[in-house]
Design an enzyme around this catalytic site. Structure first.
Site, PDB file in Angstrom:
ATOM      1  N   ARG A 121      17.344 -27.991   6.654  1.00  0.00           N
ATOM      2  CA  ARG A 121      16.239 -27.483   5.850  1.00  0.00           C
ATOM      3  C   ARG A 121      15.596 -26.240   6.468  1.00  0.00           C
ATOM      4  O   ARG A 121      15.287 -25.268   5.760  1.00  0.00           O
ATOM      5  CB  ARG A 121      15.195 -28.577   5.638  1.00  0.00           C
ATOM      6  CG  ARG A 121      13.987 -28.172   4.799  1.00  0.00           C
ATOM      7  CD  ARG A 121      14.323 -27.365   3.566  1.00  0.00           C
ATOM      8  NE  ARG A 121      15.327 -27.990   2.712  1.00  0.00           N
ATOM      9  CZ  ARG A 121      15.980 -27.366   1.759  1.00  0.00           C
ATOM     10  NH1 ARG A 121      15.778 -26.064   1.547  1.00  0.00           N
ATOM     11  NH2 ARG A 121      16.860 -27.994   1.031  1.00  0.00           N
ATOM     12  N   LYS A 168       2.137  -7.424   3.246  1.00  0.00           N
ATOM     13  CA  LYS A 168       1.888  -8.599   2.387  1.00  0.00           C
ATOM     14  C   LYS A 168       3.047  -9.577   2.542  1.00  0.00           C
ATOM     15  O   LYS A 168       3.891  -9.739   1.652  1.00  0.00           O
ATOM     16  CB  LYS A 168       1.719  -8.162   0.933  1.00  0.00           C
ATOM     17  CG  LYS A 168       0.505  -7.253   0.739  1.00  0.00           C
ATOM     18  CD  LYS A 168       0.425  -6.729  -0.686  1.00  0.00           C
ATOM     19  CE  LYS A 168      -0.747  -5.768  -0.846  1.00  0.00           C
ATOM     20  NZ  LYS A 168      -0.815  -5.180  -2.214  1.00  0.00           N
ATOM     21  N   LYS A 170      -6.900   3.960   5.749  1.00  0.00           N
ATOM     22  CA  LYS A 170      -7.078   3.653   4.327  1.00  0.00           C
ATOM     23  C   LYS A 170      -8.518   3.910   3.900  1.00  0.00           C
ATOM     24  O   LYS A 170      -9.352   4.360   4.696  1.00  0.00           O
ATOM     25  CB  LYS A 170      -6.650   2.210   4.063  1.00  0.00           C
ATOM     26  CG  LYS A 170      -5.200   1.931   4.473  1.00  0.00           C
ATOM     27  CD  LYS A 170      -4.686   0.628   3.932  1.00  0.00           C
ATOM     28  CE  LYS A 170      -4.362   0.728   2.452  1.00  0.00           C
ATOM     29  NZ  LYS A 170      -3.719  -0.501   1.936  1.00  0.00           N
ATOM     30  N   GLU A 198      -4.584   7.655   3.522  1.00  0.00           N
ATOM     31  CA  GLU A 198      -4.625   7.370   2.090  1.00  0.00           C
ATOM     32  C   GLU A 198      -5.485   8.407   1.376  1.00  0.00           C
ATOM     33  O   GLU A 198      -6.578   8.749   1.827  1.00  0.00           O
ATOM     34  CB  GLU A 198      -5.219   5.968   1.869  1.00  0.00           C
ATOM     35  CG  GLU A 198      -5.278   5.544   0.413  1.00  0.00           C
ATOM     36  CD  GLU A 198      -5.803   4.118   0.270  1.00  0.00           C
ATOM     37  OE1 GLU A 198      -5.016   3.177   0.441  1.00  0.00           O
ATOM     38  OE2 GLU A 198      -7.005   3.958   0.012  1.00  0.00           O
ATOM     39  N   ASP A 201      -2.858   6.819  -3.513  1.00  0.00           N
ATOM     40  CA  ASP A 201      -3.310   5.488  -3.897  1.00  0.00           C
ATOM     41  C   ASP A 201      -3.661   5.419  -5.381  1.00  0.00           C
ATOM     42  O   ASP A 201      -4.588   6.083  -5.838  1.00  0.00           O
ATOM     43  CB  ASP A 201      -4.529   5.079  -3.060  1.00  0.00           C
ATOM     44  CG  ASP A 201      -5.010   3.678  -3.386  1.00  0.00           C
ATOM     45  OD1 ASP A 201      -4.176   2.764  -3.487  1.00  0.00           O
ATOM     46  OD2 ASP A 201      -6.232   3.500  -3.558  1.00  0.00           O
TER      47      ASP A 201
END
Length: 282
Positions: free
Chosen positions: A99, A134, A166, A199, A221
């Protein structure tokens, strides 16, 4: 800082700990300790294979006596019925490792398959798809390897290997110029040779970034494809360009045709279905 190999070994240690606990009592109670056997990694769905090398690490970490005969390498296209490899050794070990090994391979192969789908949309263009941060906690290195095997390109691995300024950094720092200058000073003072990406939220932001200089990449962005085309013209090769935000498989091509160098896509890792496969006795 831990190496990539050390981080992967830590992940496998945790994976075994949460799955095995004080023992696989089903296997221990039904399979004799001296039973030997073979299991095949059977592909059940069309896609891109990823995780074979990690699967070897999983099996060998659990039981170094397991032998693996590989038939299909990482990054290859696979179809239902293909056998990626056959593992031979103590049956108990094959069953206990199953597994953990499958979870990793299915996830990585799903990421690679999704990445290939996105990159194929950009055929004929110089644009490459990028992953993001992410990712599944603990699985980042493996998911990013899946992106690479699927034909995409890795963005930064974490917070440590690139400076990405950012919108929040800019706002808290007091503006683009203040943030960029502090980043440059930080690198000088700490002996860091890190690429700097900034950004941009508008065409005026891009012009300011270019005026300041010393920036390796500019991220557009939530620009539209039309605005992206204008942005690429303004940059005119003076920095790498990246599109991010609101990009889907349906509009990906339009961003690529706008001339951007990279397109970052969170969906490569955060919205992936594992590739169907099984580990069966043979």
């Amino acid at each position: 800082m831990k190496t990539k190999e050390e981080l992967i070994d830590d992940l496998l240690t945790l994976s075994f700990a949460e799955d095995i606990g004080d023992g696989d009592h089903t296997t221990l109670s039904t399979i004799p300790a001296d039973a030997m056997g073979r299991s095949r990694l059977l592909i059940k769905e069309k896609g891109i294979l990823a995780g074979v090398e990690i699967a070897k690490k999983v099996l060998k970490k659990l039981d170094p006596s397991i032998e693996i005969e590989e038939f299909i390498a990482d990054g290859a296209e696979v179809n239902p019925g293909d056998v990626a490899f056959i593992a031979s050794g103590p049956v108990r070990s094959l069953l206990i490792a199953e597994r953990t090994m499958l979870n990793i391979m299915q996830r990585m192969s799903g990421v690679a398959t999704m990445t290939r789908k996105y990159q194929d949309e950009l055929k004929g263009l110089h644009t490459r798809v990028l992953d993001t941060r992410k990712t599944t906690p603990g699985m980042r290195l493996l998911e990013k390897e899946g992106v690479r095997l699927g034909g995409g390109k890795n963005h930064r691995i974490g917070l440590f290997d690139m400076i990405l300024i950012k919108d929040n950094h800019i706002d808290f720092a007091g503006g683009i110029e203040a943030a960029v200058n502090r980043a440059k000073e930080y690198c000088r003072e700490n002996g860091k040779d890190l690429k700097i990406e900034v950004e941009a939220r508008s065409l005026d932001d891009i012009r300011e970034i270019l005026r300041i200089g010393g920036v390796d990449r500019i991220m557009f962005d939530n620009f539209t494809p039309e605005l992206t085309r204008e942005a690429v013209k303004i940059v005119d090769g003076r920095a790498e360009t990246e599109s991010s935000g609101g990009i889907t498989i349906e509009n990906l091509r339009a961003y690529g045709e706008a001339g951007v160098d990279y397109i970052s896509v969170g969906a490569l890792t955060h919205s992936v279905k594992g590739l169907d496969m099984s580990f069966k006795a043979c």
